[in-house]
Design a protein around this motif. Structure first.
Motif, short mmCIF file in Angstrom:
data_model
loop_
_atom_site.label_atom_id
_atom_site.label_comp_id
_atom_site.label_asym_id
_atom_site.label_seq_id
_atom_site.Cartn_x
_atom_site.Cartn_y
_atom_site.Cartn_z
N GLU A 89 7.11 -2.19 1.59
CA GLU A 89 7.07 -0.80 2.13
C GLU A 89 5.66 -0.37 2.36
O GLU A 89 5.32 0.72 3.16
N HIS A 90 4.76 -0.67 1.35
CA HIS A 90 3.43 -0.20 1.24
C HIS A 90 2.75 -0.94 2.55
O HIS A 90 1.62 -0.06 2.92
N LEU A 91 2.85 -2.29 2.57
CA LEU A 91 2.20 -2.93 3.86
C LEU A 91 2.76 -2.31 4.96
O LEU A 91 1.68 -1.95 5.88
N ARG A 92 3.86 -1.83 5.30
CA ARG A 92 4.06 -1.19 6.34
C ARG A 92 3.57 0.21 6.45
O ARG A 92 2.98 0.49 7.70
N ALA A 93 3.74 0.98 5.73
CA ALA A 93 2.96 2.19 5.68
C ALA A 93 1.43 1.95 5.77
O ALA A 93 0.94 2.94 6.78
N LEU A 100 -7.18 -0.90 -2.72
CA LEU A 100 -6.07 -1.76 -3.12
C LEU A 100 -5.28 -0.61 -3.40
O LEU A 100 -5.32 0.46 -3.76
N VAL A 101 -3.92 -0.92 -3.42
CA VAL A 101 -2.62 -0.37 -3.47
C VAL A 101 -2.00 -0.92 -4.73
O VAL A 101 -1.65 -2.02 -4.49
N VAL A 102 -1.88 -0.02 -5.72
CA VAL A 102 -0.78 -0.73 -7.00
C VAL A 102 0.66 -0.01 -6.75
O VAL A 102 0.69 1.11 -6.80
N HIS A 132 7.09 8.21 -4.81
CA HIS A 132 7.07 6.87 -3.71
C HIS A 132 7.17 7.39 -2.34
O HIS A 132 8.01 7.37 -1.55
N PRO A 133 6.02 7.78 -1.82
CA PRO A 133 5.87 8.05 -0.20
C PRO A 133 6.03 6.83 0.62
O PRO A 133 6.35 7.00 1.68
N GLU A 134 5.90 5.65 0.04
CA GLU A 134 6.09 4.43 1.00
C GLU A 134 7.41 4.56 1.09
O GLU A 134 8.00 3.30 2.22
N LEU A 135 8.51 5.00 0.47
CA LEU A 135 10.08 4.95 0.82
C LEU A 135 10.45 5.94 1.82
O LEU A 135 11.83 6.01 2.06
N THR A 136 9.60 6.62 2.33
CA THR A 136 10.13 7.74 3.36
C THR A 136 9.22 7.28 4.45
O THR A 136 8.38 6.72 4.45
#
Length: 198
Positions: free
Chosen positions: A14-18, A41-43, A177-181
């Motif tokens: 999800e983070h990779l896509r965002a 980096l994103v953790v 989790h902003p990556e989930l929206t």
């Protein structure tokens, strides 16, 4: 901008896509050599004790701490927020963090998995309406140091006023989790922040 996502556990895809949708070159980081190839980096969210343990086992713990100390931009969401905290409340005795943000974070502060919820959060410095924030076994920040900028708090409910978004220098963290929206504003903010850091 080459942004890595720590890919030991959690919501990596999800983070990779965002990040990709925000114009960054996004890639997974599982080894120290892969860490050397990224600018930021994103953790991700996941389980902080597992991320802590695996970062040591994969030889990433000390390299990430050093890169943070040297100024590498890092964004942590949920478990990632815990991993960036100087102090973890209710953590396991053997749990370690990358540190970097002068804050005390309480794990699972909002409750167990069944207590997960969604609600509005306004994040200072990011234009637009409040974020539709997703909290899953989320932490909150109990206290911050003088150099930490509080960016967001819970807007309503029993947890109203709790700190859920912070920044210190090149480090950014959210309890949600902003990556989930589909809302990419936090990721765009981080990519721009990382670009400004050089």
């Amino acid at each position: 901008m080459r942004v890595g996502v720590l890919a030991l556990q959690g919501d990596v895809r999800e983070h990779l896509r965002a990040l990709t949708e925000c114009g960054a070159t996004a890639r997974t980081v599982r080894r120290p050599t892969e860490l050397d190839e990224v600018d930021a980096l994103v953790v991700p969210g996941g389980e902080s004790t597992t991320i802590s343990k695996l970062s040591v086992e994969f030889g990433l713990f000390e390299p990430i701490r050093k890169r943070i100390a040297d100024g590498m931009p890092v964004y942590g969401s949920c478990a990632g927020m815990i991993m960036l905290a100087d102090e973890i409340l209710d953590g396991r005795p053997d749990q370690v963090s990358f540190a970097g943000i002068s804050m005390a974070v309480r794990r699972n502060a909002f409750g167990r998995q069944v207590d997960s919820f969604e609600g509005p959060v306004v994040v200072d410095g990011i234009d637009g309406p409040p974020f539709h924030a997703v909290f899953i076994r989320a932490p909150w920040v109990e206290r911050v140091g003088a150099d930490v900028e509080v960016l967001g708090r819970v807007a309503a409910g029993d947890a109203k006023g709790r700190i859920v978004a912070v920044r210190q220098g090149n480090l950014l963290a959210t309890a949600f989790h902003p990556e989930l929206t589909g809302d990419r504003r936090v990721h765009r903010f981080f990519v721009e922040m990382a670009g400004a850091a050089g």
